[in-house]
Design an enzyme around this catalytic site. Sequence first.
Site, PDB file in Angstrom:
ATOM      1  N   ASP A 158       0.848  -1.199   0.000  1.00 14.17           N
ATOM      2  CA  ASP A 158       0.000   0.000   0.000  1.00 14.17           C
ATOM      3  C   ASP A 158       0.884   1.250   0.000  1.00 14.17           C
ATOM      4  O   ASP A 158       2.099   1.168   0.122  1.00 14.17           O
ATOM      5  CB  ASP A 158      -0.926  -0.011   1.217  1.00 14.17           C
ATOM      6  N   HIS A 167       2.012  -9.025  -3.135  1.00 17.59           N
ATOM      7  CA  HIS A 167       0.946  -8.011  -3.096  1.00 17.59           C
ATOM      8  C   HIS A 167       1.577  -6.616  -3.066  1.00 17.59           C
ATOM      9  O   HIS A 167       2.166  -6.206  -2.064  1.00 17.59           O
ATOM     10  CB  HIS A 167       0.112  -8.244  -1.836  1.00 17.59           C
ATOM     11  N   ASP A 177       1.367 -17.674  -3.704  1.00 22.35           N
ATOM     12  CA  ASP A 177       2.058 -16.607  -4.438  1.00 22.35           C
ATOM     13  C   ASP A 177       1.092 -15.940  -5.415  1.00 22.35           C
ATOM     14  O   ASP A 177       1.218 -16.072  -6.629  1.00 22.35           O
ATOM     15  CB  ASP A 177       3.275 -17.184  -5.178  1.00 22.35           C
ATOM     16  N   GLU A 237       2.313 -10.278   1.031  1.00 21.66           N
ATOM     17  CA  GLU A 237       2.669  -8.871   0.887  1.00 21.66           C
ATOM     18  C   GLU A 237       4.177  -8.711   1.111  1.00 21.66           C
ATOM     19  O   GLU A 237       4.870  -9.657   1.499  1.00 21.66           O
ATOM     20  CB  GLU A 237       1.868  -7.997   1.881  1.00 21.66           C
TER      21      GLU A 237
HETATM   22  O1  9MR Z   1       2.822  -6.634   9.543  1.00 23.30           O
HETATM   23  C1  9MR Z   1       1.535  -6.326  10.068  1.00 23.30           C
HETATM   24  C2  9MR Z   1       0.990  -7.539  10.801  1.00 23.30           C
HETATM   25  O2  9MR Z   1       1.805  -7.837  11.907  1.00 23.30           O
HETATM   26  C3  9MR Z   1      -0.447  -7.273  11.237  1.00 23.30           C
HETATM   27  O3  9MR Z   1      -0.984  -8.454  11.798  1.00 23.30           O
HETATM   28  C4  9MR Z   1      -1.283  -6.830  10.043  1.00 23.30           C
HETATM   29  C5  9MR Z   1      -2.730  -6.490  10.409  1.00 23.30           C
HETATM   30  O4  9MR Z   1      -2.810  -5.403  11.270  1.00 23.30           O
HETATM   31  O5  9MR Z   1      -0.698  -5.679   9.445  1.00 23.30           O
HETATM   32  C6  9MR Z   1       0.596  -5.903   8.944  1.00 23.30           C
HETATM   33  O6  9MR Z   1       1.083  -4.708   8.414  1.00 23.30           O
HETATM   34  C7  9MR Z   1       0.473  -4.242   7.233  1.00 23.30           C
HETATM   35  C8  9MR Z   1       0.010  -2.821   7.517  1.00 23.30           C
HETATM   36  O7  9MR Z   1      -1.053  -2.839   8.415  1.00 23.30           O
HETATM   37  C9  9MR Z   1      -0.386  -2.070   6.254  1.00 23.30           C
HETATM   38  N1  9MR Z   1       0.649  -2.149   5.267  1.00 23.30           N
HETATM   39  C10 9MR Z   1       1.010  -3.516   4.914  1.00 23.30           C
HETATM   40  C11 9MR Z   1       1.549  -4.219   6.132  1.00 23.30           C
HETATM   41  C12 9MR Z   1       2.047  -5.625   5.778  1.00 23.30           C
HETATM   42  O8  9MR Z   1       1.024  -6.502   5.435  1.00 23.30           O
END
Ligand code: 9MR
Length: 735
Positions: free
Chosen positions: A339, A659, A707, A716
């Site tokens: 994002d 992602h 994947d 991601e």
């Molecule tokens: O890395 C984060 C993970 O530990 C959490 O469980 C999750 C849900 O809150 O969010 C992950 O971080 C994401 C972030 O919220 C938004 N940008 C992408 C991050 C990686 O997926």
Amino acid sequence: MKTKLIAIGLPLVLVAGAALPATAAEGYERVLNGTFDSVKTPWWSSGNTPSRVESGRLCADIPAGTVNPWQSMIGQNDVPLEAGQPYTLRFTATATKNVTVRATVQLAVPPSTTTMNKAAALTSTPKTFEFTGTSTVASRNGQVAIQAGGATEAYTLCLDDVSLTGGIIPPGGGWDYGSPVRTNQHAYPASGTKRASIADSSTTPLPWQLRDAAGQVVASGETQVKGDDAMTRDHVHIADFTSYRTAGTGYTVAVGDQVSYPFDIAAKPYDSLRRDALAYFYHNRSGLPIEAKYVGDAYARPAGHVGVAPNKGDISVPCQPGVCDYSLDVSGGWYDAGDHGKYVVNGALAAWQLMDLYERSLYRLDIEGLRDGLLAIPEQDNRVPDVLDEARWEVEFLLKMQVPADKPLAGMAHHKIHDLAWTPHPTIPHNDAQPRYLHAPSTAATLNLAAAGAQCARIWKLWDRAFAQRCLTAAETAWQAALANPSRFAPREDSVGGGPYDDTNVTDEFSWAAAELYATTGNRDFLSKVTTTLTPAGFSWKDTGALADLTIVRLPFRFPIDRVLAARSRVLQVADGHVRDLKSQGYPNPSKPSDGLYAWGSTSATTNAAVIMAMAYDLSLKREYSDAVLESMDYLLGRNGLNQSFVSGYGERASKNQHHRHWAHQVDPRLPNPPAGALAGGPNSGLQDPVAQQNLRGCAPAKCYIDELGSWSTNEVAINWNSSLAWIAAFADTR
Ligand code: 9MR
């Protein structure tokens, strides 16, 4: 809308969201949430077609004036299809005017192969339709949709009880992981440990061969039967060819007629990975053009979020309504992940890890790590180590997130800045048209800014005193602000258009910031605030307490000796646990979750555990630790239950559809796949996204990975994961 009633003889059996075939002939259910009982996900509609769940149906406002059916759609993606299998699509629908729409099942990605495309005449009376078609392709990218474009007058269409049945592979099944002989698909170090893992049910040792590129056997032996592996549910053997030390390419390990992917043996196998893993950060910089001369044509792009339309940021970003009445220039920094959000908590951790990598290079005399020109970045010739230039790009952004002195909550850091709503895939940063907002300051963000700021102040004294002073002022101001506001927590629910990075316990953040501030200033007030230690749980963006110990171990001459000795012994002890966990498993993951579940971003639990083992090596010079770091690399690069390298560009079967909004080749062939060196989040038992839910149901924890671009919870990328990968990739060659 309804719960499905299925008669299997008598009595009646009640099945909610039935995943099992109603009858053998009918096949498995392939759509998720076809009854719209409460939520809309994972259904979507076109940008011109607002939709919502209304009385247990999905209703969409179809606009007038489009030409083709596909210009106004409601649908669901990531539906698995099997070649040669018949499918039955059923749904009930109404429209506020008499209209004919198309009901389709096709691929959501090129070449959009059709399984069915049928006319359905809708009226205001609910009508149930049933269509059949046979898939000619096997794909996990099927799409079920109602195509309603071409209307001359606007109307509302409502949909209910959508079901697509068919296929013989049970939901979550049908995975072919290729050869059962799993190796590091990239390379093994000539002088280091070299092992393969083999999934085989045999309870007695099996003969193995190491073959060179010409197929000649250059070493052989018998496997060790490791036994049942809980995290993958595989029965595993290990082949050890450590004693073979000749560098070369195209080696394979063979067990019977099963052969691994080819790999190299090299003196320094991780030289390119240390640079590629760091290059990730330039690729994801916000606020400056990404130039072809550094990244190549495929990855070049205009500056993102510099206030040029259609971007609405980040030169002057207002707060969310009601949060504050000013705007800040928060341009620059790195995009967090797939994002375009920028989050202080996570940004500070990733920047800290790059700065820690620099300090390791300094104290371990790793000249390569200190090199200006190590990376292809605009600052490659400014006489400052490139790893510091890269970290500074983020630190400058973190400083901009601090509340100005003349505003309420002065000195606190805004928790995050991101889009109002999630943007679609693909969205190249400079094309993001969403409004962006600053979110309320949080104590966690403020303390992470204090930690990274204090570290910055210490490090930059040598390179740029004025910048060092800015960092110190920001860090000390942040600390005071956090003391005055110790419990401002970012809410978990604030997760539309960006992630929450929520955290309601900041004892650990206080302690980590205090350790960094003490290391930099020597002010004893801070020392008494260092209250947390490294534990087997390690560290993450949420749990930073362990980092206090890592700071102490990094800077022993700045802390009292008793603190240093205690921290060192904890690093060794926790590293011993990771080595034990790695050795106890069939596949060498040093992170073995105590709850038996893999968490979101599990590959970073692996890399962070490897960081602890690497620090234990630096303290003790015991080979056992560095061997375990190398084996952790093996795990990440293919020696795992999935036969999957989680690092793009490294290995025959490496992640390539992470992602990400502009490395989105999977949905737009004009865009690139991720460049080499991007770490996928990896197996995640939580299956939070619909692609994972469609395809991985019932997965063993270490196999909950796919994947696919749409699988944000397993595939991601993120700055805090790549910073950790860069750290261990640098270590791996410089032991
Ligand atoms: O890395 C984060 C993970 O530990 C959490 O469980 C999750 C849900 O809150 O969010 C992950 O971080 C994401 C972030 O919220 C938004 N940008 C992408 C991050 C990686 O997926």
